[in-house]
Design an enzyme around this catalytic site. Structure first.
Site, mmCIF file in Angstrom:
data_model
loop_
_atom_site.group_PDB
_atom_site.id
_atom_site.type_symbol
_atom_site.label_atom_id
_atom_site.label_comp_id
_atom_site.label_asym_id
_atom_site.label_seq_id
_atom_site.Cartn_x
_atom_site.Cartn_y
_atom_site.Cartn_z
ATOM 1 N N ASP A 177 0.848 -1.196 0.000
ATOM 2 C CA ASP A 177 0.000 0.000 0.000
ATOM 3 C C ASP A 177 0.883 1.246 0.000
ATOM 4 O OD1 ASP A 177 -2.395 1.725 0.601
ATOM 5 O OD2 ASP A 177 -3.296 -0.242 0.943
ATOM 6 N N ASN A 202 -13.344 0.200 -7.786
ATOM 7 C CA ASN A 202 -14.450 1.100 -7.447
ATOM 8 C C ASN A 202 -15.089 1.761 -8.659
ATOM 9 O OD1 ASN A 202 -13.817 0.624 -4.779
ATOM 10 N ND2 ASN A 202 -12.632 2.501 -4.539
ATOM 11 N N HIS A 224 -4.307 5.757 3.550
ATOM 12 C CA HIS A 224 -4.931 4.557 2.997
ATOM 13 C C HIS A 224 -4.329 3.285 3.583
ATOM 14 C CE1 HIS A 224 -5.808 1.518 -0.174
ATOM 15 N NE2 HIS A 224 -6.888 2.233 -0.407
ATOM 16 N N SER A 276 -11.253 -1.098 -1.292
ATOM 17 C CA SER A 276 -10.009 -1.120 -0.511
ATOM 18 C C SER A 276 -10.265 -1.445 0.947
ATOM 19 C CB SER A 276 -9.301 0.237 -0.589
ATOM 20 O OG SER A 276 -8.481 0.333 -1.713
#
Length: 846
Positions: free
Chosen positions: A343, A492, A390, A572
């Site tokens: 990430d 998404n 994130h 996510s």
């Protein structure tokens, strides 16, 4: 039936009758010529309203020929469209308008809505023919999608991931071919694994490659088990590619020769990067060569973060019951599972995470490979960056500490974390992601370090649209072989296509639910989707609060970073719920294998159905169930159950829309099993299934072909039943047949109409018509009395063969014979442009 009729008398058409190649010409030969009086047959040719012709085919009799070899010459297409055309390299293929000079590029300009699909099917005129398809954003000139397999007689497709104007580019990489280019109607669903990005898809002029080990003998044997990571290759400009004997794409004229010295533009750099990759792959020196993709995080930031409870998303996956079950099992002596999080880094000093970090690294390539690598995976964001946090949020959902009177908790608070930072700003490259995968699996990578302990679970809440890159597929396979379970978010985009790397074989692809347990509208669905988990929806407050997924984050007080807690939404956020559940399983049973987890998932024993029973494209196998998962892991641990593999079919739902006529599906086993395929059938007369590459157990790939002439106008649904030795699997097929024929928008070129004697298919007469729009008339004279068949076909590649795959072809009355005992008129023939000869057609040679 595909009989080939070869008539020596028609090989040199001009020697027999002057009108053979001309518009409206007629002839009679064979039995007809020996009859003093014959009959006249006449009728019309009907074309689909969406029929279009490539403006520069190989047919020398094509009228109004216009080159469409570059963006400046792009042929404008309205949608939907069903276009027939030809492509060839110079000196390759049948004699004709393009044979000598070549026509390797066809460029079209069109507007696409989200979900509209461009498909290219082709049949080679020579052995080794290979056609590829590219989608270019007309405004930015960036390649946003491509489909470039290595197969002859193949189908390529790209579905639009964003609305806009696009250049559709078809290329003959090798050989010569007839092709059919179809563009689906807006709102029409067509199954396609490749979905375009809204921005640049990869780093242009840069390729990711893995050289083959050419060493032999004892040295190769000794090194066989060593992993060799991929390397980056710089792509030469078009001038250098031309000098090397290639035909690169050029904005100016499509050849790359006349303007080879000019500066490369974005569209040239993008397409030629892909062409160069294909050339290197063909050389055999590399295991794979492909673009260095740009991946993005799959999350949305809230406008007003709330420090609220996590109860809705943890209750939804039955985490409280799972924690109770684990507590009752007394597993304190079991090793703590390790979860790798690839990430954008982690807030290392967060009070809920710092004690959980066992290993970390940052894989960052700034200018050259690995030049930004670091021992620390700490999130480098500053206050000015306005960061999402994130990776910190994802890591907290997996393994934030519990029972410490601070913040919240993770799904698996007993797990340890391996944060691996790969993002620079909003992008991460496949090269850096690959290094992180290798590190997590305990394999060689560009850090110069091997992880002291390989991860049990690997989470990737990131991705891009497109098919699975070979480099990532290879890395996932290696990680699984090391015992790593790989999880990724589906994306998404709200599309019926799972993004990569979630769509790679062996990756558990995770979609998102809202607080009511429904699939969110942003969550990607499709044939690669495996399971659902909470992702949240900031427009709702079904939980009593705004329905974010809440976890660890950071915040700035001035320029000082502090630990905090807040909400995000997206797939996510769904993926780490599944990674956390898998960590619980590996805590409950450290010996559970990757393939056992695959089998349990396929049997529905790790989830709760959300849609139809079993797997479906919208929700996969359903909502992840932590309590079920822990129970299954414990059962295998104590030896109360043995677990055999099961057969799976992929995709299980196929949408062909109104223009695509062929597709494939695959049957595979999750692991070793005695289950075999007994029979594959479809009750629909317009559906045919044939094996392509299948083993003795019936496992492998199958081709599906549809004949729309045997389907109703409108939407058709058919089921393919796969009977195994243990159960019945199904593939659902959706096909649309258009009603409107003969529209003024339709166009084709020279069509030849044949009258054949029914008994032996001898040619009795022919006529050529040059339609321009709508329904077109034909007339055949001197037809003897008896049984005849009427057939019509184009010959766009000018090879003298009619009703081949890729030609416009039609037969009167589905190939049934016509009794001739007098003049007949009003005989309508519908031309099929799907690329597959219709039932009753025979391939004619003249």
């Amino acid at each position: 039936m595909n009989r080939t009729v070869r008539l020596a008398a028609f090989v040199i058409c001009a020697q027999l009758f002057a009108a053979c190649g001309g518009g409206g010409g007629e002839s009679s030969t064979g039995a007809a010529s020996s009859t003093s009086a014959g009959h006249t047959l006449s009728g019309g040719l009907e074309l689909s309203s969406v029929a279009v012709l490539d403006s520069d085919t190989n047919d020398p009799q094509q009228t109004g020929r216009t080159a469409n070899d570059s963006p400046e010459q792009a042929q404008v297409l309205s949608t939907p469209a069903l276009l027939t055309g030809t492509l060839n390299l110079a000196g390759v293929g049948p004699q004709g308008a393009n044979q000598e000079s070549g026509d390797p590029w066809d460029v079209f300009l069109t507007h696409l809505a989200v979900g509209q699909t461009v498909s290219l099917s082709f049949t080679g005129s020579v052995s080794g023919t290979d056609l590829d398809l590219y989608l270019v954003n007309a405004e930015t000139q960036e390649v946003v999608g491509f489909s470039a397999s290595e197969n002859a007689s193949s189908t390529e497709c790209i579905s639009a991931g964003a609305a806009g104007d696009y250049y559709v580019v078809a290329n003959a990489y090798a050989g010569a071919a007839r092709y059919t280019l179809s563009i689906s109607a807006e709102g029409e669903q067509v199954s396609c694994p490749t979905v375009s990005s809204s921005k640049a898809l990869f780093v242009s002029t840069q390729l990711l490659s893995k050289p083959r080990d050419s060493r032999a003998g004892a040295l190769r044997v000794a090194e066989a088990a060593r992993h060799r990571p991929p390397v980056l290759i710089d792509v030469p400009g078009k001038a250098a590619l031309s000098s090397a004997g290639m035909r690169p794409f050029s904005r100016q004229d499509g050849t790359g020769l006349r303007h080879g010295a000019s500066a490369d533009t974005a569209i040239e750099r993008g397409i030629n990067t892909l062409v160069y990759a294909k050339r290197l792959r063909a050389g055999g020196e590399y295991a794979f060569v492909e673009p260095n993709y740009l991946l993005k995080a799959h999350a949305f930031a809230p406008n007003d973060p709330l420090y609220v409870y996590q109860s809705w998303h943890y209750a939804q996956i039955k985490l409280p019951a799972a924690r109770t079950r684990l507590s009752d099992a007394a597993l304190e002596a079991n090793p703590r599972p390790l979860v790798a999080v690839i990430d954008d880094g982690i807030v290392r000093n967060h009070t809920d995470l710092s004690a959980q970090i066992e290993d970390e690294y940052a894989f960052i390539s700034l200018v050259s490979a690995g030049d930004g690598n670091s021992l620390s995976a700490d999130d480098p964001s500053t206050a000015a960056d306005d960061p999402l946090w994130h990776g910190t949020h994802v890591a907290g959902t997996i393994a934030a500490l519990a029972d410490n009177s601070l913040w919240g908790l993770g799904v698996a608070p007993m797990a340890k974390l391996m944060p691996l930072r790969v993002f620079q700003g909003e992008n991460a490259t496949t090269y850096d992601v690959l290094q992180a995968i290798y590190y997590a699996a305990g394999l060689q990578n560009n850090s110069g370090r091997i992880a002291a302990r390989r991860a049990d679970v690997l989470n990737m809440s990131l991705g891009a649209q497109g098919s699975c890159p070979m480099a990532i597929a290879d890395a996932v396979a290696q990680a699984r072989a090391q015992g790593v379970v790989v999880v990724a978010s589906s994306g998404n985009d709200g599309l019926n296509a799972v993004g990569m790397p979630a769509n790679c074989a062996g990756v558990i692809a995770v979609g998102a639910t809202d607080a009511a347990g429904r699939r969110t509208d942003y969550s990607n669905a499709g044939s690669a989707l495996d399971v659902m988990a909470p992702g949240g929806d900031s427009r709702q407050s079904l939980s009593g609060f705004t329905d974010y997924v809440y976890s660890t984050v950071g915040r700035f007080s001035g320029n000082t970073r502090q630990p905090s807690f807040g909400g995000l939404i997206g797939t996510s956020m769904a993926a780490p719920h599944v990674s956390g559940v898998l960590a619980l399983m590996r805590y409950a049973n450290p010996d559970i294998t990757v393939t056992q987890i695959d089998t349990l998932l396929a049997l529905g024993r790790l989830s709760t159905d959300l849609g139809s029973s079993g797997w479906d494209a919208a929700t996969g196998y359903g909502l992840i169930d932590a309590d079920k998962a822990v129970s299954e892991a414990l059962a295998l641990r104590v030896g109360s159950e043995t677990l055999a593999g099961v057969l799976q079919v992929s995709p299980a739902q196929i949408h062909l829309g109104s223009t695509v006529s062929t597709t494939t599906f695959t049957i595979e086993a999750t692991e070793e099993t005695a289950e075999t395929v007994s029979a594959i059938t479809s009750a629909h007369p317009g559906v045919r299934v044939e094996a392509v590459d299948v083993d003795a157990a019936g496992l492998g790939s199958y081709r599906v072909s549809v004949d729309r002439s045997r389907m109703s106008v409108g939407s058709n649904s058919a089921t393919i039943q796969i009977q195994t030795s243990a159960r019945t699997l199904t593939v659902t097929l959706n096909v649309i047949r258009l009603l409107d024929m003969g529209s003024a928008n339709a166009s084709q070129e020279r069509i030849r109409v044949f009258a054949l004697r029914a008994a032996d298919s001898a040619v009795l007469a022919t006529t050529d018509v040059h339609p321009e729009r709508g329904t077109y008339s034909w007339r055949l004279t001197n037809i003897p009395a008896g049984e005849v068949r009427i057939l019509a076909s184009s010959d766009v590649d000018n090879n003298g063969l009619y009703c081949e795959a890729g030609e416009a072809c039609g037969v009167y009355s589905s190939g049934s014979s016509l009794t001739v005992n007098g003049a007949r008129s009003g005989l309508a023939i519908t031309l099929d442009l799907s690329g597959t000869p219709p039932q009753g057609a025979a391939t004619l040679s003249q």
